[in-house]
Design an enzyme around this catalytic site. Structure first.
Site, PDB file in Angstrom:
ATOM      1  N   GLU A 151       0.833  -1.211   0.000  1.00  0.00           N
ATOM      2  CA  GLU A 151       0.000   0.000   0.000  1.00  0.00           C
ATOM      3  C   GLU A 151       0.867   1.260   0.000  1.00  0.00           C
ATOM      4  OE1 GLU A 151      -2.656   3.122   0.511  1.00  0.00           O
ATOM      5  OE2 GLU A 151      -0.982   2.729   1.863  1.00  0.00           O
ATOM      6  N   HIS A 182      -4.005   0.626 -14.987  1.00  0.00           N
ATOM      7  CA  HIS A 182      -5.135   1.377 -15.572  1.00  0.00           C
ATOM      8  C   HIS A 182      -5.113   2.765 -14.951  1.00  0.00           C
ATOM      9  CE1 HIS A 182      -9.016   2.589 -17.088  1.00  0.00           C
ATOM     10  NE2 HIS A 182      -9.316   2.984 -15.860  1.00  0.00           N
TER      11      HIS A 182
END
Length: 139
Positions: free
Chosen positions: A62, A106
């Site tokens: 993360e 993306h």
């Protein structure tokens, strides 16, 4: 100091007094669509049986996944919020260092999908993670 060093210094500086500092996560490289950080594997990130804790692995993932999106946007106008995270742990590590490489797969206007590969000192993939980041306009 060149702009590359300045960016890495800025990333590492913003992590003072955070979980990244506690886990000794350091940013080491970046590009247009990727970010790399390392974390030592020692007693601080072990499970009771002496292997790397999956939660520490996910914290490392993360810690590169969200900032990877930060580097790809105008931070004066937008902020990044992780909205979904998944991890597959493939092998264990007892000592050494792990390296996380986040890559945007993306890049939409409001959603980024980032894949994070975490490798051990020998270049073996130990975890593959994905984070979906929401790009939020600042008010």
């Amino acid at each position: 100091m060149n702009s590359r060093e300045a960016t890495l210094n800025m990333l590492n500086k913003m992590c003072e007094n955070t979980l990244n500092e506690t886990l000794n996560i350091k940013y080491t490289d970046f590009g247009e669509d990727f970010l790399v950080a390392t974390m030592p594997v020692d007693y601080r990130v072990h499970q009771p049986d002496g292997i790397l804790n999956g939660g520490a692995t996910m914290a490392l993932a993360e810690s590169v996944g969200s900032p990877c999106s930060m580097l790809a946007i105008d931070m004066d106008k937008y902020s990044v919020r992780g909205i979904e995270f998944s991890a597959n742990h493939l092998r264990s590590v007892r000592k050494g260092k792990v390296t996380a490489t986040a890559k945007i797969i993306h890049k939409g206007k409001t959603i980024h999908l980032v894949e994070i590969k975490i490798e051990d000192d020998r270049g073996r993939v130990i975890s593959i993670c994905k984070i979906t980041n929401y790009i939020l306009a600042k008010k």
